[in-house]
Design a protein around this motif. Structure first.
Motif, short mmCIF file in Angstrom:
data_model
loop_
_atom_site.label_atom_id
_atom_site.label_comp_id
_atom_site.label_asym_id
_atom_site.label_seq_id
_atom_site.Cartn_x
_atom_site.Cartn_y
_atom_site.Cartn_z
N GLY A 118 -23.70 -1.53 41.45
CA GLY A 118 -23.97 -2.96 41.36
C GLY A 118 -25.41 -3.33 41.13
O GLY A 118 -25.74 -4.52 41.13
N ASN A 119 -26.29 -2.36 40.95
CA ASN A 119 -27.68 -2.65 40.59
C ASN A 119 -27.80 -2.51 39.08
O ASN A 119 -27.88 -1.40 38.55
N TYR A 120 -27.83 -3.65 38.39
CA TYR A 120 -27.76 -3.64 36.93
C TYR A 120 -29.15 -3.73 36.27
O TYR A 120 -29.24 -4.11 35.09
N GLN A 121 -30.17 -3.39 36.99
CA GLN A 121 -31.54 -3.48 36.47
C GLN A 121 -31.71 -2.71 35.17
O GLN A 121 -32.44 -3.12 34.27
N ALA A 175 -24.07 -16.15 28.81
CA ALA A 175 -23.41 -17.22 28.05
C ALA A 175 -22.15 -16.70 27.36
O ALA A 175 -21.13 -17.40 27.29
N ALA A 176 -22.21 -15.48 26.86
CA ALA A 176 -21.07 -14.91 26.14
C ALA A 176 -19.89 -14.61 27.06
O ALA A 176 -18.75 -14.47 26.59
N THR A 177 -20.17 -14.54 28.37
CA THR A 177 -19.11 -14.23 29.34
C THR A 177 -18.81 -15.43 30.24
O THR A 177 -18.38 -15.26 31.39
N GLY A 178 -19.08 -16.63 29.73
CA GLY A 178 -18.70 -17.84 30.45
C GLY A 178 -19.81 -18.52 31.21
O GLY A 178 -19.56 -19.53 31.90
N GLY A 179 -21.03 -18.04 31.11
CA GLY A 179 -22.15 -18.64 31.82
C GLY A 179 -22.73 -19.83 31.09
O GLY A 179 -22.22 -20.25 30.04
N VAL A 192 -24.31 -16.69 39.61
CA VAL A 192 -23.35 -15.64 39.93
C VAL A 192 -24.10 -14.32 39.77
O VAL A 192 -25.11 -14.24 39.07
N ILE A 193 -23.62 -13.29 40.43
CA ILE A 193 -24.25 -11.97 40.31
C ILE A 193 -23.31 -11.07 39.53
O ILE A 193 -22.31 -10.57 40.07
N THR A 194 -23.61 -10.88 38.27
CA THR A 194 -22.82 -10.01 37.41
C THR A 194 -23.77 -9.13 36.61
O THR A 194 -24.98 -9.35 36.61
#
Length: 375
Positions: A118-121, A175-179, A192-194
């Motif tokens: 879950g660390n997407y850095q 934005a491409a995933t609904g943001g 949100v955290i994605t």
């Protein structure tokens, strides 16, 4: 840099990127990067990073003719470093024997392995580093074009614009995933955290560390600042403002791209001189506008023409971190407000303290409307 050779295993490749890991390191269970994680990075870059690098920074060079930037997951990267680019790799070996004569990013395996927890850095870091591939080559060209020292950007600009690359790839992905659509102002309710939004949230965190630290500084981390203060945070925040205002970011999604494209060009002077030439403003004028934009952001007061259009910073940075890391108070963290977060009455007083280079000290004062009538 060393002239020693290393054997590497190919974990995956795409049109723009090839990911390798040092073969000896790959034998260590705690450091091995899986092909699945490599594919995750490749998909993110191809979907959201490549176009940002092209539109904002005019792409990258292709010194060795393979059409790819090589990501080398390597033990030479120190444990507290996520990744780095070395400008010597752009030089011919005749001038620099240790050069690999290629577009190369060295990566820490732990940064990439964090993707599985879950660390997407690592996703934004990949775009950040490829931006360095572009800008450091431009800096070398700038040096050779005019024949004088000073071709490289100061660190706060070099890292600040690389943070813009990472942030914008994240905004496009989100934005491409609904943001929130790119170009709109983001507020806390959007959070949100994605894996897509992570790159935006990380820049907010670095903004918190930049402003809450006293003393703070824009162009350097001053003595006495918090250990979390860095020019990554200050450089990104300034360039985000610059893009919002002088890149006309509010006029259309990514309308700011041309501004960063010009600033990155080898024909544009490095440092604040380039910023002044492109914006047509003296540095003092820019700092006056920047400071007032910070003070008015998210207050509900009428916003100036040079105000932020991307984020409501008091809103998005409030409660951003878990306790005890979230500082008391709100952006931009007035230095005269104590732990109870109460403003002070407007009066004559002295609040002494140090300030870093182009840093900001903020005061929160309230008047009852009498006397000078200040509110």
């Amino acid at each position: 840099a060393s002239t020693a050779r290393a054997t590497a295993l190919l974990l995956g490749e795409s049109e723009h990127v090839a990911i390798y890991q040092d073969s000896a390191q790959a034998q260590i269970d705690s450091l091995r990067v899986s092909t699945n994680l490599a594919e995750m990075m490749l998909e993110y870059y191809e979907s959201y990073g490549a176009q940002i690098i092209q539109d904002y920074f005019d792409g990258v060079t292709d010194i060795n003719g393979d059409g790819q930037v090589v990501i080398f997951i390597s033990p030479v990267v120190e444990s507290d470093v996520a990744a780095y680019v070395w400008s010597g790799d752009f030089l011919p070996r005749a001038d620099c024997p240790a050069s690999n004569e290629m577009e190369l990013v060295r990566f820490n395996p732990r940064t990439i392995r964090g993707l599985s927890s879950g660390n997407y850095q690592a996703l934004g870091t990949l775009v950040h580093e490829v931006k360095h591939v572009s800008s450091l080559y431009e800096s070398i060209s700038r040096y050779y074009d005019d024949g004088t020292p000073g071709g490289f950007q100061p660190t706060w600009i070099e890292e600040g614009t690389a943070e813009i690359a990472a942030e914008m790839s994240s905004r496009v992905a989100w934005a491409a995933t609904g943001g929130p659509p790119v170009g709109t102002m983001i507020r806390r309710s959007d959070k949100v955290i994605t894996e897509e939004s992570y790159g935006v949230l990380l820049r907010w965190v670095r903004t918190v560390f930049h402003f809450y630290s006293q003393p703070n500084g824009l162009v350097a981390t001053p003595e006495g600042a918090s250990q979390d203060h860095s020019v990554y945070g200050s450089g990104w925040h300034f360039h985000r403002w610059l893009g919002d205002v002088y890149g006309e970011a509010a006029s259309a999604p990514q309308a700011e791209a041309s501004l960063f494209l010009t600033l990155n060009d080898s024909l544009t002077a490095a440092g604040p001189t380039g910023i002044k030439n492109v914006t047509g403003k003296l540095w003092d004028e820019l700092m006056d506008e920047y400071t007032s934009a910070i003070l008015l952001n998210g207050t509900g007061a009428p916003q100036p023409a040079w105000g932020f259009t991307s984020y409501d910073f008091p809103d998005v940075t409030s409660g951003l971190l878990s306790s005890p890391h979230q500082p008391p108070g709100i952006y931009p963290w007035a230095v005269n407000v104590g732990g109870d977060n109460v403003t002070q009455p407007f009066s004559s007083f002295v609040n002494a303290g140090t300030i870093g280079p182009s840093g900001i000290r903020v005061y929160d004062l309230t008047s009852d409307g009498t006397g000078m009538g200040l509110e």
